[in-house]
Design a protein around this motif. Structure first.
Motif, PDB file in Angstrom:
ATOM      1  N   TRP A 123     -17.025  38.509 151.081  1.00 29.98           N
ATOM      2  CA  TRP A 123     -16.181  39.615 150.616  1.00 29.98           C
ATOM      3  C   TRP A 123     -17.014  40.813 150.184  1.00 29.98           C
ATOM      4  CZ3 TRP A 123     -13.033  35.743 147.262  1.00 29.98           C
ATOM      5  CH2 TRP A 123     -11.948  35.247 148.005  1.00 29.98           C
ATOM      6  N   LEU A 124     -18.121  40.530 149.483  1.00 25.73           N
ATOM      7  CA  LEU A 124     -18.935  41.625 148.945  1.00 25.73           C
ATOM      8  C   LEU A 124     -20.049  42.042 149.885  1.00 25.73           C
ATOM      9  CD1 LEU A 124     -18.911  40.574 145.215  1.00 25.73           C
ATOM     10  CD2 LEU A 124     -18.065  42.714 146.135  1.00 25.73           C
ATOM     11  N   PRO A 127     -18.773  45.230 152.941  1.00 27.16           N
ATOM     12  CA  PRO A 127     -18.894  46.694 152.834  1.00 27.16           C
ATOM     13  C   PRO A 127     -20.267  47.245 153.206  1.00 27.16           C
ATOM     14  CG  PRO A 127     -17.791  45.794 150.897  1.00 27.16           C
ATOM     15  CD  PRO A 127     -18.338  44.633 151.665  1.00 27.16           C
ATOM     16  N   PHE A 142     -16.068  49.787 150.463  1.00 25.66           N
ATOM     17  CA  PHE A 142     -15.239  48.613 150.189  1.00 25.66           C
ATOM     18  C   PHE A 142     -13.858  48.795 150.804  1.00 25.66           C
ATOM     19  CE2 PHE A 142     -12.838  45.421 147.955  1.00 25.66           C
ATOM     20  CZ  PHE A 142     -13.758  44.422 147.703  1.00 25.66           C
ATOM     21  N   ASN A 143     -13.341  50.004 150.712  1.00 30.34           N
ATOM     22  CA  ASN A 143     -12.034  50.322 151.286  1.00 30.34           C
ATOM     23  C   ASN A 143     -12.049  50.162 152.806  1.00 30.34           C
ATOM     24  OD1 ASN A 143      -9.472  51.413 151.796  1.00 30.34           O
ATOM     25  ND2 ASN A 143      -9.642  52.803 150.051  1.00 30.34           N
ATOM     26  N   HIS A 146     -12.091  46.350 153.480  1.00 30.65           N
ATOM     27  CA  HIS A 146     -10.982  45.506 153.017  1.00 30.65           C
ATOM     28  C   HIS A 146      -9.633  46.219 152.927  1.00 30.65           C
ATOM     29  CE1 HIS A 146     -13.665  42.163 152.182  1.00 30.65           C
ATOM     30  NE2 HIS A 146     -14.454  42.952 151.479  1.00 30.65           N
ATOM     31  N   GLU A 149      -9.469  49.397 147.468  1.00 32.30           N
ATOM     32  CA  GLU A 149     -10.655  49.485 146.615  1.00 32.30           C
ATOM     33  C   GLU A 149     -10.854  48.189 145.838  1.00 32.30           C
ATOM     34  OE1 GLU A 149     -11.105  53.170 144.459  1.00 32.30           O
ATOM     35  OE2 GLU A 149     -10.098  54.284 146.056  1.00 32.30           O
ATOM     36  N   ILE A 150     -12.037  48.025 145.289  1.00 36.06           N
ATOM     37  CA  ILE A 150     -12.444  46.742 144.713  1.00 36.06           C
ATOM     38  C   ILE A 150     -11.535  46.293 143.567  1.00 36.06           C
ATOM     39  CG2 ILE A 150     -14.158  47.769 143.123  1.00 36.06           C
ATOM     40  CD1 ILE A 150     -15.949  45.275 143.796  1.00 36.06           C
ATOM     41  N   HIS A 312     -19.873  48.845 146.768  1.00 34.19           N
ATOM     42  CA  HIS A 312     -18.821  48.215 145.970  1.00 34.19           C
ATOM     43  C   HIS A 312     -18.006  49.140 145.087  1.00 34.19           C
ATOM     44  CE1 HIS A 312     -21.314  44.258 146.279  1.00 34.19           C
ATOM     45  NE2 HIS A 312     -20.706  44.571 147.400  1.00 34.19           N
TER      46      HIS A 312
END
Length: 353
Positions: A123-124, A127, A142-143, A146, A149-150, A312
């Protein structure tokens, strides 16, 4: 001269190979954390064989010792573990802990294992693959990875929220030990303290434990404080730091400002100024002060953290002292003092007068 040029060219090639596969180091360390190798060695009380390690790995249905041999070979070279080879060449190699692997123990108060599992989670990591896209068209990495935003991702995903909170809590313990050991006078005169963006409250709890006269407030988003445990002398308050911050004699912010743009930081600081007394109040910021040319123990990591903010955060960054000065003045804090502590971060005391 030609020989020197050829040597430099070969070195250049070797460097690119190294950087191409530098992720292998973090993946090997992550593997060791997931298998609890450091914990297994520590519980044994001294160096042990690979067979002993494999026998103690939790939930290992059909372990492959050959894979582990190759992974441990790299981790020994990286000085994460030690390898004691029998002097006569007969017998099994014994693997032991180093000062580095002691930071990977799950049950230690001073462990970086939760942070490592968080940062190296897919997940991290996703980005980071969006950097070139960010350079070309701007936006938030991050956007792009995913679709949100986080903070929104965390509020919608309990598993990620727990992973994130555990990572933040473990680093809070490590940094707070350094802060409490160095910043003794800084907390002595404070009667009430609000930890803005305090997560589940472990940092302010540590301060109140060391300075019981302080009334502590842990302030974060409602979904974050909803999972926070109770601590003596600490009150949990849910809210939004961009709207208002609970009143206190001092505001504490650890690893918060770097998540945000200069404009957002100025907004947060203006709300901090409203929350503290005009004459005696102060803001205590614990964050990286970048030294781009520095040779300090954590200066290189500071630059990496600046890229982590691209990956992030919502427009955040690490800042040099000059960049901090600009943000502080914009938020109504013309006077500041930087205090070095034995950690990646520094303390920045800021005063409204």
């Amino acid at each position: 001269m030609e020989a020197k040029e050829a040597e430099a060219e070969l070195q250049g090639q070797a460097d690119i190979w190294k950087y191409m596969f530098s992720f292998a180091d973090s993946m090997a360390v992550k593997c060791a954390v997931e298998l609890r190798i450091a914990d297994i060695i520590d519980m044994h009380g001294g160096p042990i064989t690979l067979s002993q390690i494999v026998a103690a790995i939790p939930d290992a249905l059909s372990p492959d010792i050959n894979y582990l041999t190759r992974i441990m070979r790299l981790l020994v070279r990286r000085k994460i573990f030690t390898a004691h080879h029998p002097s006569d060449g007969d017998g099994d190699t014994l693997y032991g802990l180093t000062h580095s692997s002691r930071w990977l123990l799950h049950d230690s108060k001073m462990s970086l294992a939760p942070m490592l599992l968080m940062e190296d989670h897919p997940w991290l990591m996703a980005p980071w693959h969006c950097f070139s896209q960010c350079v070309k068209e701007g936006g938030i990495a991050f956007n792009k990875a995913h679709g949100r935003e986080i903070w929104d991702f965390a509020s919608e995903n309990p598993e990620f929220n727990n992973l994130f909170n555990d990572g933040m809590a473990c680093t809070a313990r490590i940094v707070m030990r350094a802060i409490v050991s160095v910043y003794k006078d800084g907390f002595g005169s404070v009667g009430s303290l609000v930890d803005v963006g305090g997560g589940t409250g472990s940092a302010v709890a540590e301060i109140v434990k060391s300075y019981p006269h302080i009334r502590g407030v842990n302030f974060d988003l409602p979904h974050v404080v909803a999972t926070a445990p109770m601590y003596d002398g600490v009150k949990h308050v849910g809210g939004d730091m961009f709207q208002a911050i609970p009143n206190a004699e001092a505001v504490f912010m650890k690893w918060i400002m770097h998540d945000w743009s200069d404009e957002s930081c100025v907004k947060i600081l203006k709300n901090c100024r409203k929350a503290i007394p005009e004459e005696s109040g102060k803001v205590i910021i614990v964050d990286v002060v970048l030294q781009p040319e520095g040779n300090g123990l954590f200066d290189d990591t500071g630059l990496v953290f600046d890229l982590l903010m691209i990956a992030h955060s919502s427009g955040g960054k690490e800042r040099t002292e000059l960049e901090w000065k600009k943000v502080l003045e914009g938020g109504g804090f013309p006077r500041y003092n930087i205090i070095k502590i034995p950690a990646l971060l520094s303390i920045i005391e800021a005063y409204p007068k």
